[in-house]
Design a protein around this motif. Structure first.
Motif, PDB file in Angstrom:
ATOM      1  N   ASP A 137       0.830  -1.202   0.000  1.00 23.60           N
ATOM      2  CA  ASP A 137       0.000   0.000   0.000  1.00 23.60           C
ATOM      3  C   ASP A 137       0.861   1.248   0.000  1.00 23.60           C
ATOM      4  O   ASP A 137       0.555   2.232  -0.665  1.00 23.60           O
ATOM      5  N   ARG A 138       1.955   1.211   0.758  1.00 30.19           N
ATOM      6  CA  ARG A 138       2.863   2.353   0.804  1.00 30.19           C
ATOM      7  C   ARG A 138       3.489   2.591  -0.562  1.00 30.19           C
ATOM      8  O   ARG A 138       3.614   3.731  -1.009  1.00 30.19           O
ATOM      9  N   ARG A 139       3.880   1.515  -1.217  1.00 32.32           N
ATOM     10  CA  ARG A 139       4.478   1.656  -2.550  1.00 32.32           C
ATOM     11  C   ARG A 139       3.477   2.248  -3.535  1.00 32.32           C
ATOM     12  O   ARG A 139       3.829   3.091  -4.357  1.00 32.32           O
ATOM     13  N   GLU A 140       2.229   1.805  -3.454  1.00 37.86           N
ATOM     14  CA  GLU A 140       1.198   2.331  -4.357  1.00 37.86           C
ATOM     15  C   GLU A 140       0.949   3.818  -4.114  1.00 37.86           C
ATOM     16  O   GLU A 140       0.789   4.578  -5.064  1.00 37.86           O
ATOM     17  N   SER A 141       0.928   4.231  -2.848  1.00 36.95           N
ATOM     18  CA  SER A 141       0.694   5.651  -2.570  1.00 36.95           C
ATOM     19  C   SER A 141       1.878   6.493  -3.041  1.00 36.95           C
ATOM     20  O   SER A 141       1.688   7.621  -3.520  1.00 36.95           O
ATOM     21  N   ILE A 142       3.091   5.971  -2.965  1.00 39.50           N
ATOM     22  CA  ILE A 142       4.265   6.689  -3.473  1.00 39.50           C
ATOM     23  C   ILE A 142       4.187   6.808  -4.990  1.00 39.50           C
ATOM     24  O   ILE A 142       4.459   7.871  -5.557  1.00 39.50           O
ATOM     25  N   LYS A 143       3.783   5.732  -5.661  1.00 35.18           N
ATOM     26  CA  LYS A 143       3.639   5.771  -7.122  1.00 35.18           C
ATOM     27  C   LYS A 143       2.583   6.786  -7.542  1.00 35.18           C
ATOM     28  O   LYS A 143       2.782   7.543  -8.492  1.00 35.18           O
ATOM     29  N   ALA A 144       1.460   6.820  -6.835  1.00 38.04           N
ATOM     30  CA  ALA A 144       0.396   7.772  -7.166  1.00 38.04           C
ATOM     31  C   ALA A 144       0.875   9.210  -6.955  1.00 38.04           C
ATOM     32  O   ALA A 144       0.584  10.099  -7.763  1.00 38.04           O
ATOM     33  N   ARG A 145       1.614   9.450  -5.889  1.00 41.05           N
ATOM     34  CA  ARG A 145       2.133  10.783  -5.622  1.00 41.05           C
ATOM     35  C   ARG A 145       3.114  11.217  -6.708  1.00 41.05           C
ATOM     36  O   ARG A 145       3.072  12.351  -7.198  1.00 41.05           O
ATOM     37  N   GLU A 146       3.998  10.305  -7.115  1.00 36.31           N
ATOM     38  CA  GLU A 146       4.972  10.610  -8.176  1.00 36.31           C
ATOM     39  C   GLU A 146       4.269  10.880  -9.507  1.00 36.31           C
ATOM     40  O   GLU A 146       4.655  11.780 -10.246  1.00 36.31           O
ATOM     41  N   ALA A 147       3.220  10.116  -9.804  1.00 39.81           N
ATOM     42  CA  ALA A 147       2.475  10.325 -11.045  1.00 39.81           C
ATOM     43  C   ALA A 147       1.809  11.699 -11.039  1.00 39.81           C
ATOM     44  O   ALA A 147       1.810  12.405 -12.054  1.00 39.81           O
ATOM     45  N   GLY A 148       1.263  12.093  -9.903  1.00 41.49           N
ATOM     46  CA  GLY A 148       0.657  13.416  -9.782  1.00 41.49           C
ATOM     47  C   GLY A 148       1.667  14.528  -9.985  1.00 41.49           C
ATOM     48  O   GLY A 148       1.387  15.549 -10.622  1.00 41.49           O
ATOM     49  N   ARG A 149       2.871  14.349  -9.468  1.00 42.02           N
ATOM     50  CA  ARG A 149       3.924  15.346  -9.645  1.00 42.02           C
ATOM     51  C   ARG A 149       4.339  15.452 -11.104  1.00 42.02           C
ATOM     52  O   ARG A 149       4.596  16.539 -11.608  1.00 42.02           O
ATOM     53  N   GLU A 150       4.408  14.319 -11.783  1.00 41.49           N
ATOM     54  CA  GLU A 150       4.769  14.322 -13.207  1.00 41.49           C
ATOM     55  C   GLU A 150       3.728  15.081 -14.025  1.00 41.49           C
ATOM     56  O   GLU A 150       4.069  15.836 -14.932  1.00 41.49           O
ATOM     57  N   VAL A 151       2.449  14.875 -13.692  1.00 43.03           N
ATOM     58  CA  VAL A 151       1.376  15.577 -14.394  1.00 43.03           C
ATOM     59  C   VAL A 151       1.490  17.081 -14.154  1.00 43.03           C
ATOM     60  O   VAL A 151       1.358  17.885 -15.080  1.00 43.03           O
TER      61      VAL A 151
END
Length: 159
Positions: A137-151
């Protein structure tokens, strides 16, 4: 002490538990008053508090804050307090009953998110009913945060 963004006149945040958002899913938030001794209040005003690894528990119908480290006051002498003592939290009876039910039945944890002083000068704790995250779950939330930053970066670069 730092003031919060957008609500400068409301309260002054003393300490935040940023690790709580990383380790838990926050489901519901509560505001609670704290019973403190004199030197504890002075240490809080200096910002000498650590919420890392602290939690709240319900014992005999009362809520307590455990493992919250408030450093001894620098100018205190014999009147200084124990830094890790249990501190009673002030909540309404309906809120306490709700917390008892959710922590016992659903397996949720009470985690302090921040300590602040209200506009009237009272020390408050923001508690959260939280469910622990697993490693994936922690890894998924980090991935989602990184994707948001890229956008966001892509949008800014187009402007």
């Amino acid at each position: 002490m730092t003031k919060t963004q957008g609500q400068d006149d409301q309260f002054k945040v003393v300490a935040t538990n940023r690790k709580a958002y990383h380790d838990y899913f926050i489901e519901e938030k509560f505001e609670a008053g704290v019973i403190l001794r004199g030197t504890e209040v002075k240490s809080l005003r200096e910002g000498r508090v650590n919420l890392q690894d602290s939690y709240a528990s319900v014992d005999d119908g009362e809520v307590y804050l455990n493992h919250c480290h408030i450093s001894p006051y620098s100018h205190g002498n014999l009147m200084n307090h124990d830094p890790l003592r249990k501190r009673k939290l002030l909540l309404h009876r309906k809120e306490i009953n709700k917390l008892i039910g959710k922590t016992q039945l659903k397996g949720l944890t009470l985690v302090p998110l921040r300590i602040y002083f209200s506009k009237r000068g009272h020390a408050k704790v923001e508690l959260a009913l939280a469910k622990g995250k697993k490693q994936y779950d922690r890894r998924e939330s980090i991935k989602a945060r990184e994707a948001g930053r890229e956008v966001e970066r892509a949008i800014k670069s187009r402007k």
